[in-house]
Design an enzyme around this catalytic site. Structure first.
Site, PDB file in Angstrom:
ATOM      1  N   LYS A 334     -68.377  45.116  65.459  1.00 15.25           N
ATOM      2  CA  LYS A 334     -67.480  45.342  66.588  1.00 15.25           C
ATOM      3  C   LYS A 334     -67.336  46.836  66.880  1.00 15.25           C
ATOM      4  O   LYS A 334     -67.578  47.672  66.006  1.00 15.25           O
ATOM      5  CB  LYS A 334     -66.089  44.774  66.261  1.00 15.25           C
ATOM      6  CG  LYS A 334     -66.025  43.263  66.137  1.00 15.25           C
ATOM      7  CD  LYS A 334     -64.623  42.833  65.749  1.00 15.25           C
ATOM      8  CE  LYS A 334     -64.518  41.315  65.631  1.00 15.25           C
ATOM      9  NZ  LYS A 334     -64.603  40.656  66.947  1.00 15.25           N
ATOM     10  N   ARG A 408     -66.419  29.887  64.413  1.00 16.66           N
ATOM     11  CA  ARG A 408     -66.893  28.524  64.668  1.00 16.66           C
ATOM     12  C   ARG A 408     -67.790  28.028  63.551  1.00 16.66           C
ATOM     13  O   ARG A 408     -67.927  26.821  63.358  1.00 16.66           O
ATOM     14  CB  ARG A 408     -67.609  28.475  66.019  1.00 16.66           C
ATOM     15  CG  ARG A 408     -68.872  29.287  66.110  1.00 16.66           C
ATOM     16  CD  ARG A 408     -69.283  29.617  67.534  1.00 16.66           C
ATOM     17  NE  ARG A 408     -68.364  30.560  68.149  1.00 16.66           N
ATOM     18  CZ  ARG A 408     -68.443  30.960  69.419  1.00 16.66           C
ATOM     19  NH1 ARG A 408     -69.400  30.491  70.210  1.00 16.66           N
ATOM     20  NH2 ARG A 408     -67.579  31.826  69.901  1.00 16.66           N
TER      21      ARG A 408
END
Length: 553
Positions: A334, A408
């Site tokens: 990130k 996920r």
């Protein structure tokens, strides 16, 4: 902070309050709510103070607008009057009472607390019948939440003077207050663990918090913890693909709350088990043999209505929380700005942990399993690479195109695992996508579901709790975005509809006929910026949903 119902105004004293210390235990304040039409809420209970209230409204030009305040500090009147009425008086504007909502009640509660917490030991809030039961519960919870502090790492900690709150209201509202206190206990735990820094809160820490709860409530709760060796034996390689880049071992924490009855024998062990992964290599097969085995919902005798009803009633509701205790993004790292807030990426598992604590406090007669899917997503020589392909517990292959779409992956294997409990409903909760923040901002959490009844129940709980959600689409047409040319699926679906394609990904790990919902709380789990802090959502939503479910059984 203690909070209680009361049918009595605060006691007066025979000594002027100015002769006492500000933090005296008997220093008190009467809080009176005034609406935008200058009506006094609970006026019939305040007859002894009516003249004083009206005088203060007049001399201060008080309008009753939302959040407006004025106090007389018990200075009104001559010496005789002051002796008779030494209790401080605080007027708080509540605006238009027809527009009460959880947001409005939160502002009123925060105003009351912030106006009194530094100068009086107790307050009595005159409510009377101004709030119906649902709004009363929201107000009580918001008043408690206003007292929450996370300052354990500050060398100097400010201790509030305010310790006791009395709500002047009908005693029939006691169940609502008791429930609000239970929710607050769970919400505070959620905020505590989510606010912890990543060097303190990692997967093993989350497991320890669950085990401490099991020790506190041994009659209601058992905990089982699976480490990476156990997960490897089960084929949970999507989960492991996230955890393998960190030196902190991933943990799947299973919290079994038995508020109604024991689960079916097929639904898992009842022992509290914490396994040291270094010692289990020779015992993996035995462990796998003990794991819950998914049974058919049709296994019950169709000719016996009683048997069918019992099976339905005993089946647990399963809450699955994403617990990425720090999300660097992995190899798909990130940007550095605000990366510190990625300690909040375990907000889903924090909310499940807090909900289980709230359940234990409320002792709701319902069976619930809380699953915490805990891992740390870090870049290293062992980290998963973009383009890697792994297999989930259900045998489906996943091409990992972006290692920052990791939540996920841990949820996928956890969803596969918890279906062995043959649950009535599965609800997973996760700080899953930035796309959800773009779509809904920080007001409502997104909800996706394959079951209209579950969706209706969640929306009803949302309206009652004030913990708001919004129904998002899950059309089959979106599924094509996550198809992979070389695997069963890929873990991202392109730029469009990011929150939807993430939900589509999770849906592929839910068996046909299994009721399921997915909550994306990326915009609601914490507040960003200078005052960054966890919100404790969606614990109020979950508790209202579970309470409603228990009431129907």
């Amino acid at each position: 902070m203690n909070i209680k119902l009361s049918q009595h105004l605060p006691k007066t004293h025979t000594q002027k309050i100015l002769k006492k210390e500000a933090n005296s235990k008997d220093s008190a304040c009467l809080v009176v709510l005034i609406d935008s039409k200058k009506n006094i809420l609970a006026e019939s209970a305040l007859t002894d103070y009516t003249a004083r209230i009206e005088q203060l409204i007049e001399v201060s030009h008080f309008k009753g607008s939302l959040g407006e305040t004025v106090a007389d500090y018990a200075l009104a009147g001559d010496k005789k009057t002051t002796k008779q009425n030494p209790v401080q008086l605080l007027l708080v504007g509540v605006g238009n009472t027809d527009k009460f909502s959880n947001t409005v009640l939160q502002k009123i509660a925060n105003t009351i607390y912030n106006s009194t917490q530094k100068r009086v030991a107790s307050i009595t809030v005159a409510l009377g019948d101004a709030l119906e039961e649902n709004h009363f519960g929201q107000f009580a919870l918001n008043l408690l939440a206003a007292s929450y502090r996370f300052d354990k790492y500050k060398s100097e900690q400010a201790t509030p003077v305010l310790t006791d709150v009395y709500l002047l209201a009908d005693e029939t509202l006691q169940p609502a207050l008791t429930f609000a206190k239970s929710v607050f206990a769970g919400q505070s735990l959620t905020r505590d663990v989510a606010n912890e820094p990543g060097n303190i809160c990692f997967p093993a820490y989350m497991a320890e918090q669950a085990q401490e709860l099991a020790k506190t409530y041994p009659d209601l709760l058992t905990v089982k913890v699976l480490g990476e060796d156990e997960m490897s034996a089960l084929g949970m390689h999507c989960f492991l693909a996230v955890a393998q880049g960190s030196t902190k071992e991933g943990k799947l924490v299973l919290m079994e709350y038995r508020g109604k009855s024991s689960f079916s024998a097929d639904a898992g062990t009842t022992e509290q088990t914490t396994t040291n992964s270094a010692k289990v290599t020779s015992g993996l097969k035995a462990l796998a043999d003990k794991l819950p085995t998914k049974k058919s919902a049709k296994k019950a005798d169709k000719n016996s209505d009683d048997n069918a009803q019992t099976t339905t009633d005993d089946a647990p509701i399963v809450l699955v929380g994403k617990g990425v205790t720090f999300d660097s993004g992995g190899i798909s790292i990130k940007p550095g700005a605000a990366m510190d807030e990625m300690k909040f990426d375990m907000g889903g598992s924090a909310s499940v942990l807090g909900t289980i604590k709230a359940l234990c406090e409320a002792r709701l007669p319902i069976n619930v399993v809380g699953a915490l899917a805990c891992a740390e997503n870090m870049p290293s020589g062992d980290a998963t690479r973009p383009g890697d392909i792994v297999k989930a517990m259900n045998g489906k292959s996943v091409e990992i195109l972006n290692t920052d779409a990791e939540g996920r992956l841990v949820l996928a294997d956890t969803l596969c695992y918890v279906q062995r409990y043959n649950p009535k409903t599965i609800i997973d909760v996760a700080t899953l996508t930035g796309a959800c923040v773009v779509a809904l901002g920080h007001v409502r959490s997104a909800v996706f579901s394959n079951d209209e009844d579950v969706l209706f129940d969640l929306e009803n709980a949302s309206n009652l709790s004030g913990d708001l959600i919004w129904h998002m689409p899950l059309d089959d047409e979106y599924q094509a975005q996550i198809d992979s040319p070389i695997a069963d699926m890929q873990n991202i679906g392109g730029k469009g509809a990011g929150a939807v394609t993430a939900a589509c990904f999770l849906s592929r790990f839910v068996e046909e006929g299994q009721a399921w919902a997915h909550l994306d709380i990326a915009g609601t789990a914490w507040n960003s910026g200078k005052d960054k802090a966890a919100t404790g959502r969606p614990v109020p939503l979950f508790m209202q949903y579970l309470k409603n479910s228990a009431d129907r059984i």
